[in-house]
Design a protein around this motif. Structure first.
Motif, PDB file in Angstrom:
ATOM      1  N   UNK A 174      52.205  12.357  15.375  1.00  0.00           N
ATOM      2  CA  UNK A 174      52.409  12.151  13.945  1.00  0.00           C
ATOM      3  C   UNK A 174      52.605  13.455  13.185  1.00  0.00           C
ATOM      4  N   UNK A 175      52.276  14.572  13.820  1.00  0.00           N
ATOM      5  CA  UNK A 175      52.448  15.871  13.168  1.00  0.00           C
ATOM      6  C   UNK A 175      53.913  16.293  13.204  1.00  0.00           C
ATOM      7  N   UNK A 176      54.346  17.080  12.220  1.00  0.00           N
ATOM      8  CA  UNK A 176      55.687  17.659  12.304  1.00  0.00           C
ATOM      9  C   UNK A 176      55.804  18.544  13.550  1.00  0.00           C
ATOM     10  N   UNK A 177      57.007  18.701  14.048  1.00  0.00           N
ATOM     11  CA  UNK A 177      57.231  19.377  15.336  1.00  0.00           C
ATOM     12  C   UNK A 177      56.650  20.784  15.370  1.00  0.00           C
ATOM     13  N   UNK A 178      56.829  21.578  14.343  1.00  0.00           N
ATOM     14  CA  UNK A 178      56.337  22.965  14.369  1.00  0.00           C
ATOM     15  C   UNK A 178      54.813  23.010  14.286  1.00  0.00           C
ATOM     16  N   UNK A 179      54.206  22.117  13.509  1.00  0.00           N
ATOM     17  CA  UNK A 179      52.748  22.069  13.455  1.00  0.00           C
ATOM     18  C   UNK A 179      52.196  21.642  14.806  1.00  0.00           C
ATOM     19  N   UNK A 180      52.816  20.636  15.414  1.00  0.00           N
ATOM     20  CA  UNK A 180      52.380  20.173  16.732  1.00  0.00           C
ATOM     21  C   UNK A 180      52.488  21.300  17.747  1.00  0.00           C
ATOM     22  N   UNK A 181      53.602  22.020  17.724  1.00  0.00           N
ATOM     23  CA  UNK A 181      53.792  23.126  18.666  1.00  0.00           C
ATOM     24  C   UNK A 181      52.716  24.188  18.462  1.00  0.00           C
ATOM     25  N   UNK A 182      52.403  24.507  17.219  1.00  0.00           N
ATOM     26  CA  UNK A 182      51.389  25.532  16.943  1.00  0.00           C
ATOM     27  C   UNK A 182      50.020  25.089  17.454  1.00  0.00           C
ATOM     28  N   UNK A 183      49.653  23.823  17.222  1.00  0.00           N
ATOM     29  CA  UNK A 183      48.348  23.319  17.670  1.00  0.00           C
ATOM     30  C   UNK A 183      48.287  23.285  19.191  1.00  0.00           C
ATOM     31  N   UNK A 184      49.332  22.785  19.822  1.00  0.00           N
ATOM     32  CA  UNK A 184      49.350  22.694  21.292  1.00  0.00           C
ATOM     33  C   UNK A 184      49.239  24.075  21.914  1.00  0.00           C
ATOM     34  N   UNK A 185      50.027  25.019  21.424  1.00  0.00           N
ATOM     35  CA  UNK A 185      49.993  26.361  22.014  1.00  0.00           C
ATOM     36  C   UNK A 185      48.659  27.050  21.770  1.00  0.00           C
ATOM     37  N   UNK A 197      48.828  10.146  19.981  1.00  0.00           N
ATOM     38  CA  UNK A 197      49.451   9.532  18.802  1.00  0.00           C
ATOM     39  C   UNK A 197      49.249  10.402  17.565  1.00  0.00           C
ATOM     40  N   UNK A 198      48.054  10.962  17.432  1.00  0.00           N
ATOM     41  CA  UNK A 198      47.786  11.838  16.289  1.00  0.00           C
ATOM     42  C   UNK A 198      48.652  13.093  16.363  1.00  0.00           C
ATOM     43  N   UNK A 199      48.801  13.651  17.560  1.00  0.00           N
ATOM     44  CA  UNK A 199      49.676  14.818  17.718  1.00  0.00           C
ATOM     45  C   UNK A 199      51.128  14.452  17.429  1.00  0.00           C
ATOM     46  N   UNK A 215      44.018  19.709   9.183  1.00  0.00           N
ATOM     47  CA  UNK A 215      43.628  18.877   8.040  1.00  0.00           C
ATOM     48  C   UNK A 215      44.157  17.458   8.228  1.00  0.00           C
ATOM     49  N   UNK A 216      45.408  17.321   8.682  1.00  0.00           N
ATOM     50  CA  UNK A 216      45.979  15.989   8.916  1.00  0.00           C
ATOM     51  C   UNK A 216      45.242  15.279  10.053  1.00  0.00           C
ATOM     52  N   UNK A 217      44.871  16.021  11.095  1.00  0.00           N
ATOM     53  CA  UNK A 217      44.145  15.415  12.208  1.00  0.00           C
ATOM     54  C   UNK A 217      42.755  14.966  11.773  1.00  0.00           C
ATOM     55  N   UNK A 218      42.106  15.745  10.903  1.00  0.00           N
ATOM     56  CA  UNK A 218      40.778  15.367  10.407  1.00  0.00           C
ATOM     57  C   UNK A 218      40.844  14.098   9.566  1.00  0.00           C
ATOM     58  N   UNK A 219      41.958  13.906   8.844  1.00  0.00           N
ATOM     59  CA  UNK A 219      42.115  12.739   7.986  1.00  0.00           C
ATOM     60  C   UNK A 219      42.528  11.491   8.769  1.00  0.00           C
ATOM     61  N   UNK A 220      42.885  11.653  10.018  1.00  0.00           N
ATOM     62  CA  UNK A 220      43.364  10.538  10.832  1.00  0.00           C
ATOM     63  C   UNK A 220      42.191   9.621  11.175  1.00  0.00           C
ATOM     64  N   UNK A 221      42.199   8.423  10.609  1.00  0.00           N
ATOM     65  CA  UNK A 221      41.097   7.483  10.817  1.00  0.00           C
ATOM     66  C   UNK A 221      40.951   7.043  12.263  1.00  0.00           C
ATOM     67  N   UNK A 222      42.075   6.801  12.959  1.00  0.00           N
ATOM     68  CA  UNK A 222      41.996   6.364  14.357  1.00  0.00           C
ATOM     69  C   UNK A 222      41.399   7.453  15.231  1.00  0.00           C
ATOM     70  N   UNK A 223      41.758   8.680  14.971  1.00  0.00           N
ATOM     71  CA  UNK A 223      41.220   9.802  15.734  1.00  0.00           C
ATOM     72  C   UNK A 223      39.723   9.958  15.457  1.00  0.00           C
ATOM     73  N   UNK A 224      39.334   9.803  14.207  1.00  0.00           N
ATOM     74  CA  UNK A 224      37.915   9.893  13.852  1.00  0.00           C
ATOM     75  C   UNK A 224      37.119   8.780  14.531  1.00  0.00           C
ATOM     76  N   UNK A 225      37.669   7.562  14.555  1.00  0.00           N
ATOM     77  CA  UNK A 225      36.992   6.451  15.223  1.00  0.00           C
ATOM     78  C   UNK A 225      36.834   6.710  16.720  1.00  0.00           C
ATOM     79  N   UNK A 226      37.854   7.298  17.325  1.00  0.00           N
ATOM     80  CA  UNK A 226      37.821   7.545  18.766  1.00  0.00           C
ATOM     81  C   UNK A 226      36.751   8.550  19.149  1.00  0.00           C
ATOM     82  N   UNK A 227      36.498   9.514  18.291  1.00  0.00           N
ATOM     83  CA  UNK A 227      35.467  10.505  18.599  1.00  0.00           C
ATOM     84  C   UNK A 227      34.145  10.175  17.929  1.00  0.00           C
ATOM     85  N   UNK A 228      34.085   9.025  17.240  1.00  0.00           N
ATOM     86  CA  UNK A 228      32.822   8.542  16.694  1.00  0.00           C
ATOM     87  C   UNK A 228      32.352   9.224  15.437  1.00  0.00           C
ATOM     88  N   UNK A 229      33.253   9.538  14.541  1.00  0.00           N
ATOM     89  CA  UNK A 229      32.850  10.119  13.262  1.00  0.00           C
ATOM     90  C   UNK A 229      33.727   9.551  12.161  1.00  0.00           C
TER      91      UNK A 229
END
Length: 167
Positions: free
Chosen positions: A99-110, A95-97, A141-155
């Motif tokens: 939410x990213x724009x397509x090019x940012x998501x592609x860059x992170x995935x690759x 879900x966090x991925x 930066x957007x992934x770090x700000x994602x509250x649900x993602x932070x909760x899932x990894x316990x931070x």
């Protein structure tokens, strides 16, 4: 094709977030590669060329699609609680991925899931290395700000940086 299929399908899944869309995307990329085989064969890295086709097709599909369909194996009126934290983390990450724009998501995935260097990612995306670094930096930066993602990894999510003005 059979040797590269698992890797292509994994990348497509991380780009799309759906097994069905991932299969369509990977098959479409292979069909395009087959149609342009003369050009693909002359490339230095055939797998990278096919991944590049796949990323471009995904970005094009993302631009054209106005209504997203989400296929699920569960009926909406009968929710099933999943007890495994790993599955929850997996869903939150997707879900966090998504939410990213397509090019940012592609860059992170690759970069992080396909273990490609910034130069390789830039070649696949058809852009400069500095642009890839910027896209990855903004995406992280957007992934770090994602509250649900932070909760899932316990931070705790990183707060927005405050700028103080001096008088």
């Amino acid at each position: 094709m059979s040797d590269r299929w698992p890797s292509l399908l994994r990348t497509a899944y991380l780009l799309t977030g759906s097994h069905h869309d991932a299969e369509d995307l990977a098959q479409g990329a292979l069909a395009t590669a087959y149609a342009k085989w003369g050009r693909v064969r002359r490339s230095d890295d055939v797998a990278a060329y096919v991944r590049q086709i796949m990323v471009h097709q995904h970005i094009d599909r993302f631009r054209r699609r106005t209504v997203r369909e989400w296929l699920t194996d569960r009926l909406p009126h009968s929710p099933v609680a999943d007890e495994t934290a790993r599955v929850v983390e997996h869903g939150v990450l997707l879900a966090a991925l998504a939410a990213l724009p397509a090019r940012q998501r592609a860059a992170v995935v690759l970069c992080y899931f396909e273990d490609m260097t910034h130069a390789q990612v830039a070649a696949v995306l058809g852009t400069r290395t500095g642009t890839v670094r910027g896209q990855i930096s903004r995406a992280l930066a957007r992934l770090r700000e994602n509250g649900a993602l932070a909760d899932a990894v316990g931070r705790q999510p990183h707060p927005e940086p405050r700028t103080e003005t001096t008088r």
